[in-house]
Design an enzyme around this catalytic site. Sequence first.
Site, mmCIF file in Angstrom:
data_model
loop_
_atom_site.group_PDB
_atom_site.id
_atom_site.type_symbol
_atom_site.label_atom_id
_atom_site.label_comp_id
_atom_site.label_asym_id
_atom_site.label_seq_id
_atom_site.Cartn_x
_atom_site.Cartn_y
_atom_site.Cartn_z
ATOM 1 N N THR A 199 39.169 37.150 34.999
ATOM 2 C CA THR A 199 39.671 35.998 35.735
ATOM 3 C C THR A 199 39.206 35.948 37.189
ATOM 4 O O THR A 199 39.149 34.870 37.779
ATOM 5 C CB THR A 199 41.213 35.958 35.723
ATOM 6 N N ASP A 239 34.439 48.231 33.058
ATOM 7 C CA ASP A 239 35.565 48.291 33.989
ATOM 8 C C ASP A 239 36.482 49.460 33.668
ATOM 9 O O ASP A 239 36.970 50.156 34.565
ATOM 10 C CB ASP A 239 36.335 46.981 34.008
ATOM 11 N N ARG A 240 36.718 49.714 32.379
ATOM 12 C CA ARG A 240 37.577 50.833 31.988
ATOM 13 C C ARG A 240 36.942 52.168 32.362
ATOM 14 O O ARG A 240 37.630 53.083 32.832
ATOM 15 C CB ARG A 240 37.877 50.776 30.491
#
Length: 260
Positions: free
Chosen positions: A10, A108-109
């Site tokens: 987002t 991202d993780r």
Amino acid sequence: MLLLIDAGNTRVKWALPDEQAVPDTRLSAWLRMESLAHDALDTVLADWQTLPVSRVLISNVAGDVVQQAIEQRLAQAFPALSPVRFRSTACVAGMENHYRFPEKLGSDRFATAIGARALYPQQELLIATCGTATTVDIVSSAGHFEGGMILPGLKLMAESLAKQTAQLPQVAESIQVSQPFADNTDQAIVSGCIHAQTGAILQALQAREQQTGQPVRCLISGGAAPYLLPHLQGKAEAIPSLVLTGLRVVAQSHPELFQQ
């Protein structure tokens, strides 16, 4: 100067780390940090054009359209640079990736795990990242990404029931752990969503401590973290910008990434 970019589902965050400072949980480790919606990417160009950037590292889980938009603005701001895309692999910056297919782990993780490990080395870590989705991941004290769980994020859960999502922060803040049973529909939905999220985190924390017989440090990050933190019984601590912290560690550990 190093420019780090974290493109999430987002929002896009970008930051300039203070490369002379030791990575920590305070903003003192960052010269600048900004966050913007995908449709506001045009606004970054004026900022970026004023910066003496020599290296760029990007984590993107938002898809090709966002990647192309970012690269277009980077090309305008820094035409001589080739940005580097961070992707998950079997081992980066001392972190072993034990995902069955390491390259399938979201960048991202993996960056979050690397960042958390840098802040709390040699500790058992449970990392809850609460955004569009909520991920709950384990990093062992030996520096192994062990895997985790993924569930719909707090807002997505509430939206699935189509109740007062615009007022989610206000309603979420009114829920008390000691009084989970609401007497109206809106609060009942939000209470259910909050306790589904925190229940998953706390159950994972308990399971990991039973599995290892060691204390586990629980970290929480992401846009929904402020609404969940009060309901985690004091067992979690909020750490902002773990993806950017992880990217910083990767850039420092692997200067060869930027060799043309």
